[in-house]
Design a protein around this motif. Structure first.
Motif, PDB file in Angstrom:
ATOM      1  N   ARG A  35       0.812  -1.216   0.000  1.00  0.00           N
ATOM      2  CA  ARG A  35       0.000   0.000   0.000  1.00  0.00           C
ATOM      3  C   ARG A  35       0.847   1.269   0.000  1.00  0.00           C
ATOM      4  N   SER A  36       2.095   1.141   0.433  1.00  0.00           N
ATOM      5  CA  SER A  36       2.954   2.324   0.522  1.00  0.00           C
ATOM      6  C   SER A  36       4.041   2.363  -0.547  1.00  0.00           C
ATOM      7  N   HIS A  37       4.276   1.240  -1.249  1.00  0.00           N
ATOM      8  CA  HIS A  37       5.332   1.194  -2.253  1.00  0.00           C
ATOM      9  C   HIS A  37       4.870   0.392  -3.472  1.00  0.00           C
ATOM     10  N   PRO A  38       5.231   0.837  -4.683  1.00  0.00           N
ATOM     11  CA  PRO A  38       4.892   0.075  -5.901  1.00  0.00           C
ATOM     12  C   PRO A  38       5.856  -1.098  -6.069  1.00  0.00           C
ATOM     13  N   LEU A  39       5.448  -2.272  -5.674  1.00  0.00           N
ATOM     14  CA  LEU A  39       6.349  -3.416  -5.595  1.00  0.00           C
ATOM     15  C   LEU A  39       5.955  -4.541  -6.541  1.00  0.00           C
ATOM     16  N   TYR A  40       6.961  -5.124  -7.176  1.00  0.00           N
ATOM     17  CA  TYR A  40       6.767  -6.369  -7.922  1.00  0.00           C
ATOM     18  C   TYR A  40       6.835  -7.518  -6.908  1.00  0.00           C
ATOM     19  N   GLN A  41       5.962  -8.495  -7.079  1.00  0.00           N
ATOM     20  CA  GLN A  41       5.846  -9.538  -6.059  1.00  0.00           C
ATOM     21  C   GLN A  41       5.884 -10.939  -6.669  1.00  0.00           C
ATOM     22  N   VAL A  42       6.581 -11.843  -5.980  1.00  0.00           N
ATOM     23  CA  VAL A  42       6.605 -13.259  -6.337  1.00  0.00           C
ATOM     24  C   VAL A  42       6.367 -14.047  -5.046  1.00  0.00           C
ATOM     25  N   THR A  43       5.358 -14.903  -5.040  1.00  0.00           N
ATOM     26  CA  THR A  43       4.991 -15.674  -3.852  1.00  0.00           C
ATOM     27  C   THR A  43       5.210 -17.159  -4.120  1.00  0.00           C
ATOM     28  N   ARG A  44       5.935 -17.809  -3.237  1.00  0.00           N
ATOM     29  CA  ARG A  44       6.230 -19.228  -3.411  1.00  0.00           C
ATOM     30  C   ARG A  44       6.211 -19.967  -2.072  1.00  0.00           C
ATOM     31  N   MET A  45       5.935 -21.268  -2.174  1.00  0.00           N
ATOM     32  CA  MET A  45       5.915 -22.130  -0.997  1.00  0.00           C
ATOM     33  C   MET A  45       7.136 -23.045  -1.016  1.00  0.00           C
ATOM     34  N   ALA A  46       7.606 -23.383   0.183  1.00  0.00           N
ATOM     35  CA  ALA A  46       8.689 -24.347   0.336  1.00  0.00           C
ATOM     36  C   ALA A  46       8.413 -25.126   1.622  1.00  0.00           C
ATOM     37  N   TYR A  47       9.343 -25.987   2.010  1.00  0.00           N
ATOM     38  CA  TYR A  47       9.173 -26.781   3.231  1.00  0.00           C
ATOM     39  C   TYR A  47      10.389 -26.626   4.118  1.00  0.00           C
ATOM     40  N   THR A  48      10.125 -26.610   5.416  1.00  0.00           N
ATOM     41  CA  THR A  48      11.175 -26.493   6.416  1.00  0.00           C
ATOM     42  C   THR A  48      11.130 -27.719   7.326  1.00  0.00           C
ATOM     43  N   SER A  49      12.290 -28.263   7.647  1.00  0.00           N
ATOM     44  CA  SER A  49      12.361 -29.438   8.525  1.00  0.00           C
ATOM     45  C   SER A  49      12.285 -29.022   9.988  1.00  0.00           C
ATOM     46  N   VAL A  50      11.486 -29.768  10.739  1.00  0.00           N
ATOM     47  CA  VAL A  50      11.348 -29.530  12.174  1.00  0.00           C
ATOM     48  C   VAL A  50      11.575 -30.844  12.906  1.00  0.00           C
ATOM     49  N   GLU A  51      12.447 -30.832  13.902  1.00  0.00           N
ATOM     50  CA  GLU A  51      12.710 -32.018  14.717  1.00  0.00           C
ATOM     51  C   GLU A  51      11.904 -31.948  16.013  1.00  0.00           C
ATOM     52  N   GLU A  52      11.099 -32.984  16.257  1.00  0.00           N
ATOM     53  CA  GLU A  52      10.348 -33.073  17.503  1.00  0.00           C
ATOM     54  C   GLU A  52      11.103 -34.000  18.458  1.00  0.00           C
ATOM     55  N   HIS A  53      11.456 -33.491  19.614  1.00  0.00           N
ATOM     56  CA  HIS A  53      12.209 -34.273  20.597  1.00  0.00           C
ATOM     57  C   HIS A  53      11.261 -34.791  21.682  1.00  0.00           C
ATOM     58  N   TRP A  54      11.336 -36.090  21.942  1.00  0.00           N
ATOM     59  CA  TRP A  54      10.513 -36.743  22.962  1.00  0.00           C
ATOM     60  C   TRP A  54      11.432 -37.390  23.989  1.00  0.00           C
ATOM     61  N   LYS A  55      11.275 -36.987  25.255  1.00  0.00           N
ATOM     62  CA  LYS A  55      12.105 -37.495  26.337  1.00  0.00           C
ATOM     63  C   LYS A  55      11.423 -38.693  27.017  1.00  0.00           C
ATOM     64  N   PRO A  56      12.197 -39.759  27.328  1.00  0.00           N
ATOM     65  CA  PRO A  56      11.612 -40.927  28.003  1.00  0.00           C
ATOM     66  C   PRO A  56      11.319 -40.636  29.468  1.00  0.00           C
ATOM     67  N   GLN A  57      10.284 -41.267  29.985  1.00  0.00           N
ATOM     68  CA  GLN A  57       9.911 -41.124  31.388  1.00  0.00           C
ATOM     69  C   GLN A  57      10.173 -42.410  32.174  1.00  0.00           C
ATOM     70  N   MET A  58      10.800 -43.356  31.518  1.00  0.00           N
ATOM     71  CA  MET A  58      11.157 -44.622  32.166  1.00  0.00           C
ATOM     72  C   MET A  58      12.615 -44.942  31.862  1.00  0.00           C
ATOM     73  N   ASP A  59      13.271 -45.608  32.793  1.00  0.00           N
ATOM     74  CA  ASP A  59      14.651 -46.026  32.573  1.00  0.00           C
ATOM     75  C   ASP A  59      14.711 -47.077  31.464  1.00  0.00           C
ATOM     76  N   GLY A  60      15.784 -47.045  30.715  1.00  0.00           N
ATOM     77  CA  GLY A  60      15.982 -48.032  29.665  1.00  0.00           C
ATOM     78  C   GLY A  60      15.463 -47.599  28.314  1.00  0.00           C
ATOM     79  N   LEU A  61      14.762 -46.472  28.239  1.00  0.00           N
ATOM     80  CA  LEU A  61      14.246 -45.967  26.965  1.00  0.00           C
ATOM     81  C   LEU A  61      15.139 -44.851  26.453  1.00  0.00           C
ATOM     82  N   GLU A  62      15.213 -44.731  25.158  1.00  0.00           N
ATOM     83  CA  GLU A  62      16.038 -43.702  24.539  1.00  0.00           C
ATOM     84  C   GLU A  62      15.167 -42.551  24.041  1.00  0.00           C
TER      85      GLU A  62
END
Length: 206
Positions: free
Chosen positions: A83-110
């Protein structure tokens, strides 16, 4: 997963080389401003920063990037900046990797680490003209069909909007019919209500 508890999410840290704009980014990485938008980002702050960079000619190109809860705000930032600047625009999608960490609540589990891909939105905006050959190019003051934007649709059809505001209402004739059957409000209140309905609306202006 009953013996595990959710620990943390570690999102892949993107670099400028990961941006999906190989055909339209400036040659030097320092020639554009890269704005990362998250769910907790205050839109007004990042908009002011980007506007100042363009006004001072510190940068001629801005890239907005956001994933998860930041996607909606990424779109808002791009729309406000246009709205404030005359801009040329290109919109694209990509993917980002996310690591979910799960901690064990019992001995012997990793510890368990699960990796998933989340969609990430990238919007490139340039003060300099971009070649027409670029896929998905949107020129200044034009609409895009990349997403359905009700606000963009309303602003791009001012004549149609004006006709809708001045279109005579049929509510009066319908209320008169109901009044004859004794199911409507007194006539004085009815006339007031019809007048309010026929009053031109200010919706969509601003």
């Amino acid at each position: 997963m009953m013996h595990y508890r959710k620990a943390q999410n570690v999102e892949q840290e993107l670099s400028k080389a990961d941006l999906p704009f190989e055909d339209c980014l400036p040659k030097s990485p320092n020639d554009f401003l890269w704005m990362h938008v998250k769910g907790g980002t205050k839109v007004s702050n990042v908009i002011e920063f980007a506007q100042a960079a363009l006004n001072k000619n510190e940068h001629r190109c801005v890239v907005w990037s956001g994933s998860g809860g930041g996607v909606g705000k990424t779109i808002s930032c791009a729309e406000v900046l246009k709205r404030s600047h005359p801009l040329y625009q290109v919109t694209r999608m990509a993917y980002t990797s996310v690591e979910e960490h799960w901690k064990p609540q019992m001995d012997g589990l990793e510890e368990i680490i699960a990796t998933r891909q989340i969609p990430t939105l990238h919007i490139l905006m340039s003060l300099d003209a971009l070649p027409d050959s670029i896929e998905g190019l949107q020129k200044p003051n034009t609409a895009t069909d990349f997403w359905e934007g009700n606000e963009t649709h309303r602003n791009s059809h001012p004549r149609q909007q004006q006709q809708q505001h001045h279109q005579p209402s049929t509510a009066g004739s319908q209320q008169k019919k109901r009044h004859r059957s004794g199911r409507t409000k007194p006539a004085q209140q009815q006339v007031k209500q019809v007048a309010e309905e026929n009053e031109p609306s200010s919706h969509g202006q601003g």
